[in-house]
Design a protein around this motif. Structure first.
Motif, PDB file in Angstrom:
ATOM      1  N   LEU A  43       0.825  -1.196   0.000  1.00  0.00           N
ATOM      2  CA  LEU A  43       0.000   0.000   0.000  1.00  0.00           C
ATOM      3  C   LEU A  43       0.866   1.254   0.000  1.00  0.00           C
ATOM      4  N   LEU A  73       2.550   2.017  -3.489  1.00  0.00           N
ATOM      5  CA  LEU A  73       1.583   2.500  -4.475  1.00  0.00           C
ATOM      6  C   LEU A  73       1.060   3.888  -4.080  1.00  0.00           C
ATOM      7  N   HIS A  74       0.799   4.070  -2.806  1.00  0.00           N
ATOM      8  CA  HIS A  74       0.286   5.349  -2.315  1.00  0.00           C
ATOM      9  C   HIS A  74       1.323   6.459  -2.471  1.00  0.00           C
ATOM     10  N   ARG A 128       1.286   7.799  -5.899  1.00  0.00           N
ATOM     11  CA  ARG A 128       0.141   8.718  -6.067  1.00  0.00           C
ATOM     12  C   ARG A 128       0.458  10.093  -5.486  1.00  0.00           C
ATOM     13  N   LYS A 163      -4.857   4.060  -9.493  1.00  0.00           N
ATOM     14  CA  LYS A 163      -5.576   4.937  -8.568  1.00  0.00           C
ATOM     15  C   LYS A 163      -6.769   4.208  -7.963  1.00  0.00           C
ATOM     16  N   ASN A 196      -5.370   1.719  -5.468  1.00  0.00           N
ATOM     17  CA  ASN A 196      -4.900   2.418  -4.278  1.00  0.00           C
ATOM     18  C   ASN A 196      -6.067   2.795  -3.375  1.00  0.00           C
TER      19      ASN A 196
END
Length: 211
Positions: free
Chosen positions: A9, A12-13, A16, A68, A71
């Motif tokens: 997480l 990937l976050h 973003r 997105k 996420n």
């Protein structure tokens, strides 16, 4: 007890939040080793969640539309377990008035109206004007601290924002003006923007629908 987000997480976050970054920057922000970040980025690329691009002397990772969605799915699942009482949503509502003040302060840092030009760039020759902006950014720092402390008591990944903002503000107050608003460094504005993005992503809110 505060929730430590899974490395999958966090990586990937991070992509973003930063928008575009190389694997070393992702690893640093996600607080994992470079090898682990690269492994998770490669897995995410195979799933279609991130893409790697190179142009000129730059190369880095960015989030895809499906990334997105994934996420936000991960964040929503995490929040169900970590925040059953809706603490993050309540703190987000407390954050919004501070966010409006931050945007006004940054605008005043960048623009100083004159009789001839309402949108004249601030040339930073008026120490009294700049001083008022810096005082407001300092006041916001003091009000942000308890909010991020309460956020990080729920989700540990929120614990770095206050330190990063304070560091940028200290540099800005010491005469390094770019640390207030520039997007090419961890400036006050950039840190605040990423905190805002972290909150709306965590809560599944579309920025365009914010009141």
């Amino acid at each position: 007890m505060t929730r430590q987000s899974a490395p999958e997480l966090l990586v990937l976050h991070t992509v973003r939040l930063v928008g575009f970054a190389d694997s070393e920057a992702v690893a640093e922000r996600a607080r994992t080793s470079h090898a682990e970040a690269l492994r998770l980025l490669t897995m995410a690329e195979r799933a279609g969640w991130v893409q790697h691009d190179s142009f000129a002397e730059l190369d880095g990772w960015s989030l895809t539309d499906s990334g997105k969605v994934e996420n936000e799915r991960q964040l929503a699942a995490e929040r169900v377990e970590a925040d059953p009482d809706g603490t993050v949503a309540a703190l987000y509502r407390d954050f919004l008035p501070l966010n409006a003040r931050l945007l006004r302060a940054v605008t005043s840092w960048q623009i100083k109206p004159t009789e001839a030009d309402t949108f004249a760039p601030n040339n930073h020759t008026d120490s009294e004007w700049d001083g008022r902006v810096l005082d407001e950014l300092t006041a916001l720092s003091e009000e942000l601290a308890p909010l991020t402390e309460r956020l990080s008591a729920v989700l540990a990944r929120f614990d770095s924002y206050m330190t990063r903002y304070a560091s940028a503000l200290h540099k800005g107050r010491s005469g390094e003006r770019d640390w207030i608003d520039k997007s090419d460094r961890d400036s006050c504005h950039r840190v605040w923007f990423q905190l805002h993005e972290d909150l709306v992503a965590t809560l599944g809110i579309d920025r365009a629908s914010e009141v």
